[in-house]
Write a protein that holds these residues in place. Structure first.
Motif, PDB file in Angstrom:
ATOM      1  N   ARG A 100       0.829  -1.209   0.000  1.00 55.68           N
ATOM      2  CA  ARG A 100       0.000   0.000   0.000  1.00 55.68           C
ATOM      3  C   ARG A 100       0.859   1.253   0.000  1.00 55.68           C
ATOM      4  N   TYR A 101       0.548   2.158  -0.930  1.00 58.98           N
ATOM      5  CA  TYR A 101       1.237   3.450  -0.986  1.00 58.98           C
ATOM      6  C   TYR A 101       0.401   4.545  -0.337  1.00 58.98           C
ATOM      7  N   ALA A 102      -0.900   4.566  -0.625  1.00 58.20           N
ATOM      8  CA  ALA A 102      -1.756   5.636  -0.112  1.00 58.20           C
ATOM      9  C   ALA A 102      -3.199   5.160  -0.087  1.00 58.20           C
ATOM     10  N   LYS A 103      -3.961   5.769   0.805  1.00 55.03           N
ATOM     11  CA  LYS A 103      -5.406   5.577   0.847  1.00 55.03           C
ATOM     12  C   LYS A 103      -6.020   6.882   1.293  1.00 55.03           C
ATOM     13  N   SER A 104      -6.900   7.443   0.480  1.00 57.68           N
ATOM     14  CA  SER A 104      -7.448   8.761   0.789  1.00 57.68           C
ATOM     15  C   SER A 104      -8.744   8.972   0.012  1.00 57.68           C
ATOM     16  N   HIS A 105      -9.587   9.825   0.547  1.00 56.43           N
ATOM     17  CA  HIS A 105     -10.711  10.315  -0.242  1.00 56.43           C
ATOM     18  C   HIS A 105     -10.156  11.294  -1.275  1.00 56.43           C
ATOM     19  N   ALA A 106     -10.528  11.119  -2.518  1.00 53.62           N
ATOM     20  CA  ALA A 106      -9.969  11.928  -3.597  1.00 53.62           C
ATOM     21  C   ALA A 106     -10.957  12.010  -4.747  1.00 53.62           C
ATOM     22  N   ASP A 107     -10.760  13.019  -5.593  1.00 51.40           N
ATOM     23  CA  ASP A 107     -11.537  13.057  -6.831  1.00 51.40           C
ATOM     24  C   ASP A 107     -11.236  11.828  -7.672  1.00 51.40           C
ATOM     25  N   GLY A 108      -9.956  11.395  -7.655  1.00 44.39           N
ATOM     26  CA  GLY A 108      -9.580  10.225  -8.421  1.00 44.39           C
ATOM     27  C   GLY A 108      -8.092   9.965  -8.312  1.00 44.39           C
ATOM     28  N   VAL A 109      -7.634   8.950  -9.038  1.00 42.18           N
ATOM     29  CA  VAL A 109      -6.220   8.606  -9.138  1.00 42.18           C
ATOM     30  C   VAL A 109      -5.908   8.348 -10.601  1.00 42.18           C
ATOM     31  N   LEU A 110      -4.757   8.817 -11.015  1.00 38.76           N
ATOM     32  CA  LEU A 110      -4.345   8.755 -12.414  1.00 38.76           C
ATOM     33  C   LEU A 110      -3.035   7.977 -12.515  1.00 38.76           C
ATOM     34  N   VAL A 111      -2.974   7.039 -13.472  1.00 38.78           N
ATOM     35  CA  VAL A 111      -1.741   6.308 -13.772  1.00 38.78           C
ATOM     36  C   VAL A 111      -1.351   6.662 -15.199  1.00 38.78           C
ATOM     37  N   ALA A 112      -0.152   7.221 -15.379  1.00 37.59           N
ATOM     38  CA  ALA A 112       0.262   7.732 -16.687  1.00 37.59           C
ATOM     39  C   ALA A 112       1.546   7.050 -17.163  1.00 37.59           C
ATOM     40  N   THR A 113       1.651   6.921 -18.474  1.00 39.94           N
ATOM     41  CA  THR A 113       2.906   6.526 -19.113  1.00 39.94           C
ATOM     42  C   THR A 113       3.812   7.756 -19.225  1.00 39.94           C
ATOM     43  N   PRO A 114       5.085   7.582 -19.604  1.00 32.57           N
ATOM     44  CA  PRO A 114       5.911   8.758 -19.891  1.00 32.57           C
ATOM     45  C   PRO A 114       5.262   9.650 -20.950  1.00 32.57           C
ATOM     46  N   THR A 115       4.655   9.055 -21.968  1.00 33.41           N
ATOM     47  CA  THR A 115       3.958   9.840 -22.992  1.00 33.41           C
ATOM     48  C   THR A 115       2.862  10.684 -22.370  1.00 33.41           C
ATOM     49  N   VAL A 139       2.034   7.581 -10.823  1.00 33.79           N
ATOM     50  CA  VAL A 139       0.755   7.476 -10.107  1.00 33.79           C
ATOM     51  C   VAL A 139       0.510   8.812  -9.402  1.00 33.79           C
ATOM     52  N   THR A 140      -0.602   9.468  -9.741  1.00 35.30           N
ATOM     53  CA  THR A 140      -0.892  10.801  -9.222  1.00 35.30           C
ATOM     54  C   THR A 140      -2.307  10.850  -8.648  1.00 35.30           C
ATOM     55  N   GLN A 141      -2.418  11.246  -7.379  1.00 38.43           N
ATOM     56  CA  GLN A 141      -3.737  11.462  -6.794  1.00 38.43           C
ATOM     57  C   GLN A 141      -4.321  12.780  -7.288  1.00 38.43           C
ATOM     58  N   MET A 142      -5.643  12.846  -7.337  1.00 38.94           N
ATOM     59  CA  MET A 142      -6.344  14.033  -7.822  1.00 38.94           C
ATOM     60  C   MET A 142      -7.161  14.615  -6.672  1.00 38.94           C
ATOM     61  N   ALA A 143      -6.708  15.776  -6.155  1.00 37.72           N
ATOM     62  CA  ALA A 143      -7.408  16.485  -5.079  1.00 37.72           C
ATOM     63  C   ALA A 143      -7.696  15.565  -3.898  1.00 37.72           C
ATOM     64  N   ALA A 144      -6.682  14.881  -3.427  1.00 38.77           N
ATOM     65  CA  ALA A 144      -6.842  13.963  -2.300  1.00 38.77           C
ATOM     66  C   ALA A 144      -6.867  14.727  -0.983  1.00 38.77           C
ATOM     67  N   SER A 145      -7.695  14.278  -0.045  1.00 45.76           N
ATOM     68  CA  SER A 145      -7.786  14.955   1.250  1.00 45.76           C
ATOM     69  C   SER A 145      -6.563  14.663   2.109  1.00 45.76           C
ATOM     70  N   ASP A 146      -5.953  13.510   1.925  1.00 44.58           N
ATOM     71  CA  ASP A 146      -4.743  13.145   2.661  1.00 44.58           C
ATOM     72  C   ASP A 146      -3.712  12.709   1.626  1.00 44.58           C
ATOM     73  N   ALA A 147      -3.165  13.680   0.899  1.00 46.41           N
ATOM     74  CA  ALA A 147      -2.390  13.386  -0.313  1.00 46.41           C
ATOM     75  C   ALA A 147      -0.976  12.939  -0.001  1.00 46.41           C
ATOM     76  N   MET A 148      -0.507  12.017  -0.826  1.00 44.70           N
ATOM     77  CA  MET A 148       0.901  11.658  -0.894  1.00 44.70           C
ATOM     78  C   MET A 148       1.472  12.255  -2.176  1.00 44.70           C
ATOM     79  N   PRO A 149       2.799  12.461  -2.260  1.00 42.16           N
ATOM     80  CA  PRO A 149       3.376  13.000  -3.495  1.00 42.16           C
ATOM     81  C   PRO A 149       3.149  12.047  -4.659  1.00 42.16           C
ATOM     82  N   PRO A 150       3.095  12.546  -5.880  1.00 47.13           N
ATOM     83  CA  PRO A 150       3.036  11.658  -7.045  1.00 47.13           C
ATOM     84  C   PRO A 150       4.191  10.664  -6.999  1.00 47.13           C
ATOM     85  N   LEU A 151       3.913   9.440  -7.420  1.00 44.21           N
ATOM     86  CA  LEU A 151       4.881   8.361  -7.284  1.00 44.21           C
ATOM     87  C   LEU A 151       5.317   7.864  -8.663  1.00 44.21           C
TER      88      LEU A 151
END
Length: 275
Positions: A163-178, A201-213
């Motif tokens: 587990r890296y993070a758990k939070s209430h958030a608008d969403g979570v985004l997983v992106a390629t380098p592109t 891996v980037t959280q979107m407006a998380a209430s208890d945010a961790m840095p993008p990973l």
């Protein structure tokens, strides 16, 4: 060898259609060309669905990065050469003035060697219980019923089971380098060089945010969604699956990358065009 080329012009773009006509008229004998059915009237030839170009040796995408994303969804591993009519051009490296020469060079290379020069771009696959989204060249997003107040969900992020993070958030985004230069950047995620063998891996407006990973491209990322009436998994902002929380979405690198043919964009030069 005879070379089969598909040409896709950005819809309702007269400049793109004119260039498609020029390519059809100037490619030499021994080259079989087809255009997409939305461009056929402007070119004066019968058109075909873009998906049927998957059996071509090369597909030329004329427009912005969005046009190339659309073409990539339709033609799979068929090499794509992008002609840039957009503003930035992370994917489309060829200018309109250079298009005829670049396509001719690619055709000659195909004729001589049976392959094209280029590079492979990772795509992402998102799986759930009994479903799989179309592969994403940019990103996979998992979010609640809507963005903003009262519309999020609780999303737990696990990487290779940890587990890296758990939070209430608008969403979570997983992106390629592109995709790091697209939606990910808008959500505060990092830029990743195109040669990086990584995912973001980037959280979107998380209430208890961790840095993008930033993780290795071989990582298995699991997004577990709860505490929402409904949620969505979305591939490249287009293909979506409605979820019934609690639900789990597994994200990993797909088996079928996109092959980007011809000259490659200058990453740092394109960055200078970002607003």
């Amino acid at each position: 060898m005879n070379v089969a080329v598909g040409i896709v012009a950005q819809r309702d773009n007269e400049r793109a259609q004119t260039l498609a006509t020029t390519l059809v008229d100037t490619l030499e004998d021994g080259v079989s060309t087809v255009v997409d059915d939305a461009t056929s009237a402007a070119v004066g030839e019968d058109g075909v669905p873009v998906g049927s170009m998957a059996d071509r040796d090369l597909v030329v995408s004329i427009g912005g990065d969005g046009t190339l994303l659309f073409v990539a969804r339709e033609v799979g591993r068929t090499p794509i050469l992008g002609v840039n009519l957009g503003e930035v051009g992370f994917l489309n490296a060829v200018s309109p003035d250079e298009a005829v020469a670049a396509v001719a060079d690619a055709v000659e290379t195909l004729r001589r060697t049976g392959a094209v020069d280029g590079r492979e771009l990772d795509r992402l696959r998102a799986d759930g219980e009994g479903w799989t989204l179309e592969p994403a060249l940019n990103e996979v997003v998992v979010h609640g019923p809507r963005r903003g107040h009262g519309g999020g969900a609780t999303i737990e992020i696990r990487v290779d089971g940890d587990r890296y993070a758990k939070s209430h958030a608008d969403g979570v985004l997983v992106a390629t380098p592109t995709g790091s230069t697209a939606y990910n950047l808008g959500e505060g995620g990092p830029l990743v060089h195109p040669d990086g063998d990584t995912l973001v891996v980037t959280q979107m407006a998380a209430s208890d945010a961790m840095p993008p990973l930033v993780v290795d491209r071989g990582a298995e990322i699991t997004l577990a969604v709860s505490e929402a009436e409904t949620a969505y998994a979305i591939s490249d902002g287009r293909n979506r699956r409605e979820l019934e929380p609690p639900a789990t979405v597994d994200v990993s690198v797909a088996d079928d990358p996109v092959t980007l043919a011809g000259p490659q964009a200058d990453f740092f030069e394109a960055l200078e065009k970002l607003e």
